[in-house]
Motif scaffolding. Sequence first.
Motif, short mmCIF file in Angstrom:
data_model
loop_
_atom_site.label_atom_id
_atom_site.label_comp_id
_atom_site.label_asym_id
_atom_site.label_seq_id
_atom_site.Cartn_x
_atom_site.Cartn_y
_atom_site.Cartn_z
N THR A 229 0.83 -1.21 0.00
CA THR A 229 0.00 0.00 0.00
C THR A 229 0.86 1.26 0.00
O THR A 229 1.88 1.31 0.68
CB THR A 229 -0.90 0.02 1.25
N HIS A 230 0.47 2.24 -0.78
CA HIS A 230 1.04 3.59 -0.68
C HIS A 230 -0.04 4.59 -1.03
O HIS A 230 -1.06 4.25 -1.64
CB HIS A 230 2.28 3.76 -1.56
N MET A 231 0.18 5.83 -0.65
CA MET A 231 -0.78 6.87 -1.01
C MET A 231 -0.85 6.99 -2.52
O MET A 231 0.14 6.83 -3.22
CB MET A 231 -0.37 8.21 -0.41
N PRO A 232 -2.04 7.26 -3.07
CA PRO A 232 -2.13 7.44 -4.52
C PRO A 232 -1.30 8.61 -4.99
O PRO A 232 -1.15 9.61 -4.27
CB PRO A 232 -3.63 7.66 -4.75
N TYR A 233 -0.77 8.49 -6.19
CA TYR A 233 -0.01 9.59 -6.78
C TYR A 233 -0.92 10.72 -7.23
O TYR A 233 -0.49 11.86 -7.38
CB TYR A 233 0.80 9.11 -7.98
N SER A 234 -2.17 10.42 -7.51
CA SER A 234 -3.14 11.43 -7.94
C SER A 234 -3.42 12.42 -6.81
O SER A 234 -3.78 12.01 -5.69
CB SER A 234 -4.45 10.75 -8.35
N ARG B 13 -5.64 11.52 -3.48
CA ARG B 13 -5.01 11.68 -2.16
C ARG B 13 -5.82 12.62 -1.29
O ARG B 13 -6.08 12.34 -0.11
CB ARG B 13 -3.58 12.19 -2.35
N ALA B 14 -6.26 13.73 -1.88
CA ALA B 14 -7.07 14.69 -1.12
C ALA B 14 -8.40 14.08 -0.69
O ALA B 14 -8.87 14.32 0.43
CB ALA B 14 -7.30 15.95 -1.96
N ASP B 15 -9.01 13.28 -1.58
CA ASP B 15 -10.28 12.63 -1.23
C ASP B 15 -10.11 11.70 -0.04
O ASP B 15 -10.97 11.67 0.86
CB ASP B 15 -10.81 11.84 -2.42
N ASP C 141 -9.84 8.44 5.39
CA ASP C 141 -9.56 7.05 5.01
C ASP C 141 -8.08 6.83 4.77
O ASP C 141 -7.31 7.78 4.58
CB ASP C 141 -10.32 6.69 3.72
N ARG C 142 -7.70 5.57 4.75
CA ARG C 142 -6.34 5.19 4.43
C ARG C 142 -6.31 4.55 3.04
O ARG C 142 -7.31 3.96 2.60
CB ARG C 142 -5.81 4.17 5.45
N PRO C 143 -5.21 4.65 2.34
CA PRO C 143 -5.12 3.97 1.04
C PRO C 143 -5.11 2.46 1.24
O PRO C 143 -4.77 1.95 2.32
CB PRO C 143 -3.80 4.47 0.48
N ASN D 102 -2.11 1.19 -5.09
CA ASN D 102 -0.72 0.96 -5.49
C ASN D 102 -0.59 1.07 -7.00
O ASN D 102 -1.41 0.53 -7.75
CB ASN D 102 -0.28 -0.43 -5.03
N ASN D 103 0.43 1.75 -7.47
CA ASN D 103 0.58 1.98 -8.91
C ASN D 103 0.72 0.68 -9.70
O ASN D 103 0.51 0.66 -10.90
CB ASN D 103 1.74 2.93 -9.18
N CYS D 104 1.08 -0.40 -9.03
CA CYS D 104 1.26 -1.70 -9.69
C CYS D 104 0.08 -2.65 -9.50
O CYS D 104 0.18 -3.83 -9.84
CB CYS D 104 2.52 -2.39 -9.17
N SER D 105 -1.05 -2.17 -8.97
CA SER D 105 -2.15 -3.08 -8.67
C SER D 105 -2.70 -3.76 -9.92
O SER D 105 -3.17 -4.90 -9.86
CB SER D 105 -3.26 -2.36 -7.90
#
Length: 331
Positions: A111-116, A120-122, A128-130, A135-138
């Motif tokens: 898991t990581h925060m979205p790059y968008s 991320r703001a949403d 909420d948590r990511p 994940n960019n590789c999901s």
Amino acid sequence: MTEVNEGAVDLVEVIRGDRVESVHRGHIVVCDGAGEIVEAWGDPSAVIYPRSACKMVQALPLLESGAGAHLTSAQLALASASHEGAAVHVAGVNAWLRDLAMSEQNLRCGTHMPYSDDARADLIRAGDRPCQLHNNCSGKHAGFLALSKHLGAGPEYVEPDHPVQLAVRRTFEEVTGMDSPGYGIDGCSAPNFATRLDAFGRAMGLFAGARDGGGLRQDAMVRLTRAMGAEPMLVAGEGRACTDLMHAMGGRVAVKTGAEAVFIAIIPELNRGIALKIVDGTTRAAEAVIAAMLVRLGVLDAGAPVAKRLTHGPITNCRDKVTGHYNVRLR
């Protein structure tokens, strides 16, 4: 084979005022549809990790096994993506997992925060948590899960000795034309197989030269290349270099970045594949060079906004004052 820092050449100058402030060095190969080198800068034998620039290669076993026979263009683009975790990416991967009768818990990408920025703001506004879907590789991992299910293999599909990764390694070595000297563990926990830059360029040339009806592998290569070109927003996201470059070229060319400044392009109309590596791992330099190469080969308009932005800049500061620019050197 040489180490990545050996034989590198100056490729990008960063200019501030009237002075060169820094220089990015690296290697480039351009290969034809048979995988033969037609142009090169630096040392083509430099050994690299291709990182996420090889996702279309990692997706080949999914199609060649028959597991991906009914996958949509959008799903194939996600399998090749380093996406920004926007709603469209999360929804697409989640729907694919539901089709597999699986869920986010079956992923092994972490898991990581979205790059968008918006995504991320949403999350922050909602408290909420990511999750792993962000994940960019999901998307790549959803493809791994689809292959694993097809093979009747176990859940730990990122382990190097798992049938999925054994199939990926075998395919990777076949299309690069060499045995990998080893692997490192990628950011998403899957093995990433090392190879020479010219061998990786060979693979991109084979993708570019693939044609419908050319056999199982060529058919798979064509499907993946077309999917990337048709769905550039799914491959990366809003404002990102891969997406903007493919939009600017009308989907005729597939491009893909990888961590630590690897970049590839697949150009079917010219039977050309490009692979490059910037030694210091700087993304801005890899983006500048791939854009300049696409202009050089005539598939990207030098006047396109993305071409100007990536190859020249300008570089601005926090007050939007122009402080410098880039200069790509392809001599």
